[in-house]
Motif scaffolding. Sequence first.
Motif, mmCIF file in Angstrom:
data_model
loop_
_atom_site.group_PDB
_atom_site.id
_atom_site.type_symbol
_atom_site.label_atom_id
_atom_site.label_comp_id
_atom_site.label_asym_id
_atom_site.label_seq_id
_atom_site.Cartn_x
_atom_site.Cartn_y
_atom_site.Cartn_z
ATOM 1 N N ALA A 1 -2.442 10.087 -13.152
ATOM 2 C CA ALA A 1 -2.268 10.444 -11.736
ATOM 3 C C ALA A 1 -2.611 9.259 -10.844
ATOM 4 C CB ALA A 1 -3.139 11.646 -11.390
ATOM 5 N N ASP A 2 -3.724 8.600 -11.142
ATOM 6 C CA ASP A 2 -4.107 7.424 -10.352
ATOM 7 C C ASP A 2 -3.088 6.309 -10.511
ATOM 8 O OD1 ASP A 2 -6.362 8.710 -9.480
ATOM 9 O OD2 ASP A 2 -7.713 7.749 -10.920
ATOM 10 N N MET A 3 -2.632 6.089 -11.731
ATOM 11 C CA MET A 3 -1.662 5.017 -11.982
ATOM 12 C C MET A 3 -0.331 5.302 -11.297
ATOM 13 S SD MET A 3 -2.230 3.991 -15.974
ATOM 14 C CE MET A 3 -3.593 2.905 -16.445
ATOM 15 N N ALA A 4 0.072 6.545 -11.269
ATOM 16 C CA ALA A 4 1.325 6.895 -10.585
ATOM 17 C C ALA A 4 1.218 6.609 -9.093
ATOM 18 C CB ALA A 4 1.656 8.363 -10.829
ATOM 19 N N ALA A 5 0.072 6.934 -8.512
ATOM 20 C CA ALA A 5 -0.127 6.666 -7.085
ATOM 21 C C ALA A 5 -0.088 5.176 -6.801
ATOM 22 C CB ALA A 5 -1.455 7.267 -6.625
ATOM 23 N N GLU A 6 -0.692 4.377 -7.673
ATOM 24 C CA GLU A 6 -0.684 2.928 -7.490
ATOM 25 C C GLU A 6 0.732 2.366 -7.522
ATOM 26 O OE1 GLU A 6 -3.100 1.560 -10.660
ATOM 27 O OE2 GLU A 6 -5.006 2.165 -9.732
ATOM 28 N N ARG A 7 1.631 3.025 -8.217
ATOM 29 C CA ARG A 7 3.007 2.543 -8.365
ATOM 30 C C ARG A 7 3.971 3.272 -7.440
ATOM 31 N NH1 ARG A 7 -0.122 1.898 -12.448
ATOM 32 N NH2 ARG A 7 0.136 0.210 -13.975
ATOM 33 N N ASP A 8 3.436 4.008 -6.493
ATOM 34 C CA ASP A 8 4.235 4.733 -5.498
ATOM 35 C C ASP A 8 5.181 5.741 -6.136
ATOM 36 O OD1 ASP A 8 3.093 3.432 -3.294
ATOM 37 O OD2 ASP A 8 4.458 1.729 -3.511
ATOM 38 N N LEU A 9 4.782 6.315 -7.264
ATOM 39 C CA LEU A 9 5.549 7.386 -7.874
ATOM 40 C C LEU A 9 5.051 8.718 -7.325
ATOM 41 C CD1 LEU A 9 5.593 6.144 -11.584
ATOM 42 C CD2 LEU A 9 7.480 6.059 -9.940
ATOM 43 N N ALA A 10 5.960 9.592 -6.963
ATOM 44 C CA ALA A 10 5.597 10.892 -6.418
ATOM 45 C C ALA A 10 5.332 11.874 -7.555
ATOM 46 C CB ALA A 10 6.714 11.416 -5.524
ATOM 47 N N LEU A 11 4.322 12.709 -7.380
ATOM 48 C CA LEU A 11 3.977 13.747 -8.358
ATOM 49 C C LEU A 11 4.031 15.101 -7.659
ATOM 50 C CD1 LEU A 11 0.930 12.063 -10.158
ATOM 51 C CD2 LEU A 11 3.295 12.211 -10.974
ATOM 52 N N PRO A 12 5.230 15.686 -7.516
ATOM 53 C CA PRO A 12 5.335 16.975 -6.830
ATOM 54 C C PRO A 12 4.538 18.053 -7.562
ATOM 55 C CG PRO A 12 7.497 15.960 -7.142
ATOM 56 C CD PRO A 12 6.531 15.182 -7.964
#
Length: 713
Positions: free
Chosen positions: A329-340
């Motif tokens: 989750a943290d890594m996705a946020a760092e890469r500007d990936l959305a997690l709906p």
Amino acid sequence: MAGHSAESVATAAVPELDPLFDPESVAVVGASPDSFYSGNLVDNLLDYGFEGTLYPVNPGRDEVWGRRCYDDIGDIPETVDLAVVSVPREYVVDVVTTAGERGVPTALVLTAGFSEADEEGAALETRLAEAAADAGIRVVGPNCIGVMAARGATLTSTCSRNPEPGRIGLVSQSGALAFTTFFERAADRDLHFSHIVSTGNEADLGLTDYVAYLAEQDAVDVVCTYVEGVDDPERFMRVAGRAVRNGTPVLTVKIGQSDLAEEATLSHTGSLTGSDAGWNAAFDQTGVQRVPDIPDLLSRATAHTAYDDPDGDRVCIASTSGGLASLLADMAAERDLALPDIDGRTEEELLDIEELLTYGEFHNPADIRGYGAEVLPEIADALCDDDAFDAYVFAIGLPGVDERAETIAADLESIAADADDPVYVLWTGRKEPDDTTETPPYARLRESVPVYEDPGRCLDAVASTVQYVEDRGRVTARPARGDLAADRADPGIDLPRERVLTWAEAHPLLDAFDVPTVETRTATDAEAAVAAAEDLGFPVVCKVDSPALPHRTDVGAVELGLDSPTAVRAAYRDVMDAALAHVDEDDIAGALVQPMVDDGVEAMVGVAPGAVFGSLVTVGPGGVLVEAFDGSETLVPPFSRADARRAIESTAVDDLLTDRRGGEPLPVDGVVDLLVNVGGLAASVDAVAELDLNPIVITGDGPVAVDALVRTD
């Protein structure tokens, strides 16, 4: 139309390299089983499925590899598609010339000892390039370790196994890395290339030529490059941008630093334009993705070959480990990936799966726990039917080598095959089976599905595909570089050379490119300064105008806020005295009188020389804010309004314009225009080595430069 001309130029720049990668006939000049390079090359060529005709050429032998050996390439009974040259360096030019005169389209020169060796070698390389041009033959190398096309020919001495067809094109300016690192590491992970090119010394064909060719090939889904430098950076940008526009991602590992030219010592721009800023700007403006190292390059390339482009950045992550889910989750946020969120019908279906042992609700990433590995198909049915997601990551924190792994791998393979969107597997558990002769399940799985062992590289790969879609759209929506260049013209202003310009010399140049400047008068005595101030209106600024004092503030040769004739007279004397303490009177053109411009945002725009890309344009906070705010953005001219706006929005200037502490936001459009116009100046006027507009004051009426430093070559 300009667009058609740019397209035709780019198309004409694609070399015909089919005879290199898929020749029907090959002559190996210097062929010998005793030679490491030519001997191993021929062995690999024959062992790895070459079905064409091989002609060994070596006057010292009658027969090799069961074939007649010819004394000279001119003795071969047909005109071959490719001449491989592995002879002492002093004979290379003659061999290539003979091949070209015979009509051979391409020569691959393995021989070393050219510009990388000594002055004599450099001279030979120059002769080789000239001879090839005269004879009409394209040359790969010299000092080249070889090339490979999985669906064509393998022409290298260092390929340890039969290449399997893949969809990655690789261009490497390091020969050893091309085949001993890229190829070997990829093959170990069941990742395969369509083409590999070791560029050698690039006496003729260079990295940009190969990128242009590979981007046009149906067998290539993504072009990867290992770049040390390019001779024609503008052409590289045009070729790479065209590839991205036409649907082929370009990923690069760029090593080394492109230092600024030594003369960039006067301006703030020169100090802010970092050594690698030009390359980063070039990549950003053309949509090329720069990656840190070889493993990253390979992991991201895998994603581009596995699936079509994702529809968006919405990712669903299902993890057998709660801790791994939080990390992702943290890594996705760092890469500007959305997690709906996982909600509605999807959440209900998951909650109905008894094996998940989950109560109340699901989040994204979804913690399916280890039990979830037993019901992956049911989980996937729920998740993959949800239109809220564009890609899926199944994170398996379990051993990848036992009987349970067999079932998990089979389930994941079916899930990926049935899904309409990309499915990635992150498998972090034990990888080595007890029986080392066995192929573990996770390894078999990656033959059909992207399988990653490192969480960061997995999400980097997903983000790379998302980023490409964004980059392609952004680059496609903007004018091509050829069109931008066609719109530029030198206004023909005759500038003094090799010095800093006075205001009277610099102002016509700025005016010709519609760079707004504050109204300025030059005074050569105190009374003229007073008259100028009264005409402009108080308060005013008085500052010395001397090419020998580019940083007049440092010596106290600037006075601000002058609100009366008396103050102007005193200020004129003070700035002159301050200047004369450092330079001769002949070096002073007078004093500049300007109205005070305040109550605005201070920015800086400038031009600095770059060792690779010529002139670079930089924008960032200006005045005293240069030191207060860390960060500026660099562009390679010419550039579009969209590029300019993107650069401004990436700096603190954008925040300063919008966050006015209760005041109305200031418009950015005028700053965009100014930046584009400075880019046009940098692209059009070769005489300008350095330009510093600092500060530019941005008010509700738009931006205005209140100071300008221009240095010419």
